[in-house]
Design a protein around this motif. Structure first.
Motif, mmCIF file in Angstrom:
data_model
loop_
_atom_site.group_PDB
_atom_site.id
_atom_site.type_symbol
_atom_site.label_atom_id
_atom_site.label_comp_id
_atom_site.label_asym_id
_atom_site.label_seq_id
_atom_site.Cartn_x
_atom_site.Cartn_y
_atom_site.Cartn_z
ATOM 1 N N GLU A 181 87.174 -50.130 45.770
ATOM 2 C CA GLU A 181 86.756 -51.524 46.024
ATOM 3 C C GLU A 181 86.640 -52.377 44.767
ATOM 4 O O GLU A 181 86.308 -53.564 44.864
ATOM 5 N N ASN A 226 88.055 -56.674 42.531
ATOM 6 C CA ASN A 226 87.567 -57.741 43.404
ATOM 7 C C ASN A 226 86.981 -58.824 42.503
ATOM 8 O O ASN A 226 86.135 -58.529 41.654
ATOM 9 N N MET A 262 84.855 -60.712 42.931
ATOM 10 C CA MET A 262 83.399 -60.755 43.065
ATOM 11 C C MET A 262 82.745 -60.131 41.827
ATOM 12 O O MET A 262 81.610 -60.441 41.476
ATOM 13 N N TYR A 263 83.464 -59.209 41.183
ATOM 14 C CA TYR A 263 82.956 -58.586 39.962
ATOM 15 C C TYR A 263 83.352 -59.446 38.765
ATOM 16 O O TYR A 263 84.495 -59.891 38.664
ATOM 17 N N ASP A 317 93.473 -57.932 50.230
ATOM 18 C CA ASP A 317 92.219 -58.362 50.850
ATOM 19 C C ASP A 317 92.042 -59.870 50.695
ATOM 20 O O ASP A 317 91.748 -60.357 49.603
ATOM 21 N N ASN A 346 94.541 -56.556 54.720
ATOM 22 C CA ASN A 346 93.087 -56.593 54.922
ATOM 23 C C ASN A 346 92.634 -58.046 54.934
ATOM 24 O O ASN A 346 92.315 -58.581 53.908
ATOM 25 N N ILE A 374 94.496 -53.832 58.925
ATOM 26 C CA ILE A 374 93.083 -53.678 59.278
ATOM 27 C C ILE A 374 92.700 -54.825 60.209
ATOM 28 O O ILE A 374 92.953 -55.992 59.902
ATOM 29 N N ILE A 419 89.480 -56.610 61.885
ATOM 30 C CA ILE A 419 88.019 -56.652 61.815
ATOM 31 C C ILE A 419 87.460 -57.298 63.086
ATOM 32 O O ILE A 419 88.052 -58.236 63.622
ATOM 33 N N ASP A 439 87.830 -52.130 62.071
ATOM 34 C CA ASP A 439 86.663 -52.227 61.197
ATOM 35 C C ASP A 439 85.524 -52.918 61.966
ATOM 36 O O ASP A 439 85.654 -54.082 62.331
ATOM 37 N N GLY A 446 83.865 -51.193 55.232
ATOM 38 C CA GLY A 446 83.551 -51.607 53.864
ATOM 39 C C GLY A 446 82.157 -51.072 53.588
ATOM 40 O O GLY A 446 81.166 -51.640 54.028
ATOM 41 N N SER A 499 80.051 -50.546 50.941
ATOM 42 C CA SER A 499 79.007 -51.124 50.083
ATOM 43 C C SER A 499 78.309 -52.322 50.706
ATOM 44 O O SER A 499 77.238 -52.720 50.239
ATOM 45 N N ASN A 500 78.928 -52.899 51.761
ATOM 46 C CA ASN A 500 78.246 -54.007 52.456
ATOM 47 C C ASN A 500 76.821 -53.607 52.844
ATOM 48 O O ASN A 500 75.918 -54.433 52.834
ATOM 49 N N GLN A 551 74.124 -54.257 50.090
ATOM 50 C CA GLN A 551 74.097 -55.495 49.307
ATOM 51 C C GLN A 551 72.686 -56.070 49.330
ATOM 52 O O GLN A 551 72.063 -56.193 50.386
ATOM 53 N N ARG A 599 70.873 -48.547 46.016
ATOM 54 C CA ARG A 599 72.166 -48.798 46.667
ATOM 55 C C ARG A 599 72.973 -47.528 46.877
ATOM 56 O O ARG A 599 73.517 -47.280 47.945
ATOM 57 N N ILE A 621 86.411 -48.364 52.326
ATOM 58 C CA ILE A 621 86.548 -49.119 51.080
ATOM 59 C C ILE A 621 85.233 -48.882 50.352
ATOM 60 O O ILE A 621 84.162 -49.218 50.875
HETATM 61 N N1 THG Z 1 85.763 -54.732 55.517
HETATM 62 C C1 THG Z 1 87.018 -54.968 55.063
HETATM 63 N N2 THG Z 1 87.263 -55.428 53.825
HETATM 64 C C2 THG Z 1 86.230 -55.700 52.996
HETATM 65 C C3 THG Z 1 84.912 -55.463 53.407
HETATM 66 C C4 THG Z 1 84.690 -54.972 54.725
HETATM 67 N N3 THG Z 1 86.476 -56.186 51.754
HETATM 68 C C5 THG Z 1 85.398 -56.662 50.921
HETATM 69 C C6 THG Z 1 84.142 -55.821 51.134
HETATM 70 N N4 THG Z 1 83.873 -55.707 52.547
HETATM 71 C C7 THG Z 1 84.314 -54.445 50.532
HETATM 72 N N5 THG Z 1 84.278 -54.517 49.113
HETATM 73 C C8 THG Z 1 83.075 -54.689 48.426
HETATM 74 C C9 THG Z 1 83.141 -54.885 47.067
HETATM 75 C C10 THG Z 1 81.971 -55.043 46.348
HETATM 76 C C11 THG Z 1 80.752 -55.017 46.989
HETATM 77 C C12 THG Z 1 80.686 -54.808 48.343
HETATM 78 C C13 THG Z 1 81.857 -54.638 49.079
HETATM 79 C C14 THG Z 1 79.493 -55.229 46.232
HETATM 80 N N6 THG Z 1 79.557 -55.938 45.114
HETATM 81 C C15 THG Z 1 78.416 -56.225 44.289
HETATM 82 C C16 THG Z 1 77.373 -57.018 45.075
HETATM 83 O O1 THG Z 1 77.751 -57.901 45.852
HETATM 84 O O2 THG Z 1 76.199 -56.776 44.873
HETATM 85 C C17 THG Z 1 78.875 -57.049 43.113
HETATM 86 C C18 THG Z 1 78.059 -56.719 41.922
HETATM 87 C C19 THG Z 1 78.568 -57.430 40.702
HETATM 88 O O3 THG Z 1 78.707 -58.655 40.752
HETATM 89 O O4 THG Z 1 78.817 -56.758 39.696
HETATM 90 O O5 THG Z 1 78.455 -54.809 46.652
HETATM 91 O O6 THG Z 1 83.562 -54.740 55.169
HETATM 92 N N7 THG Z 1 88.044 -54.696 55.893
#
Ligand code: THG
Length: 262
Positions: A6, A9, A11-12, A75, A96, A120, A122, A160, A196, A198-199, A202, A207, A227
């Protein structure tokens, strides 16, 4: 378990910066580290900060396929962004994702067929994220109906159920574990399932512990793919152990070493 890394992204912050500076090295290192930790494929997301995902997505694809031929999971919520990635991809691909909305299904299923990509689906629609099991099953059935009608191979479809953070939707996590089993019963042959991971954690503390406990439970619900962060060693060890307990890996005293992918 088919493991999709994952960490590429937007997001990081390191990836957001790499996209801005066109820094190949950061992205390629992140790809290779995830593969060395056991990723079978890599999720690629430009993230919410990307001003130009139509250019960033194909750049990510090209940069990563310079160093690996692992499948790439494109994605984005925007079909055009996914298509720009598909156009340049030499590796296998996974789209995705599509939602259960007809407009999305009618664009993304033909795209998956054209590029021989996995897909995928969802369980989200324009009405939002479902709040209960029945809504999730209904959206899954909509996705299955459309893929069936368009002759898309069901073995290439991953459903998903959309994992929600435990700190906002604690009551739904059990439903998600149950629908993972029920998705398999809606059609014959059954679709594959994905989350996914890690969702779930969050905004929570502990964690890694929450992630690995949930993954073990989802594995028991027949989960096919996730993921996740493959660099979390305790998570990967919990996954191997969950698969051991379900008799998917053969026990020996050194089973962790034996099943850790190099
Ligand atoms: N289903 C599908 N695709 C997906 C998801 C899903 N893609 C995106 C996501 N969910 C899966 N990927 C992540 C990547 C990172 C995090 C969670 C899911 C994460 N990131 C930290 C946070 O938000 O706290 C970022 C920390 C930082 O900024 O360093 O947790 O469900 N099909």
């Amino acid at each position: 378990m088919f493991i999709i890394g994952e960490l590429i992204n937007g997001m990081y912050s390191n990836i957001a910066l790499a996209l801005k500076d066109r820094d190949k090295k950061i992205v390629q290192t992140c790809a290779l580290e995830q593969i060395a930790s056991g990723a079978d494929a890599l999720d690629l997301s430009c993230g919410p900060a990307s001003k130009n995902p139509l250019i960033d997505m194909p750049w990510l694809v090209e940069v990563i396929q310079e160093v690996t031929d692992k499948p790439l999971c494109l994605d984005s919520g925007k079909p055009k962004v996914i298509e720009e990635g598909l156009k340049v991809a030499k590796n296998k691909t996974i789209i995705n994702s599509t939602t259960a909305d007809v407009e999305k299904l009618e664009i993304l299923i033909p795209l998956a067929k054209k590029y021989r990509s996995k897909l995928i689906g969802i369980t989200i629609s324009a009405k939002g994220i479902p709040q209960n099991k029945d809504q999730r099953l209904e959206l899954a059935a909509t996705i299955l109906t459309h893929t069936g009608e368009q002759g898309f191979p069901i073995e290439d479809l991953y459903l998903d159920p959309i994992v929600m953070p435990i700190n906002v939707a604690q009551g739904q996590i059990r439903d998600i574990l149950e629908v993972l089993l029920e998705f398999k019963m809606i059609s014959q042959p059954p679709p594959k399932t994905i989350i996914g991971l890690s969702n779930i954690s969050q905004g929570a503390k502990a964690r890694s512990l929450i992630n690995r406990t949930f993954l073990s439970m989802a594995v028991a619900s027949g989960l096919d793919s996730a993921i996740l962060n493959p660099k979390d060693k305790e998570l990967m060890d919990a996954l191997i152990t969950a698969e051991l307990i379900l008799n998917k890996n053969i026990y020996c005293d050194s089973y962790l070493e034996a099943y850790r992918k190099k």
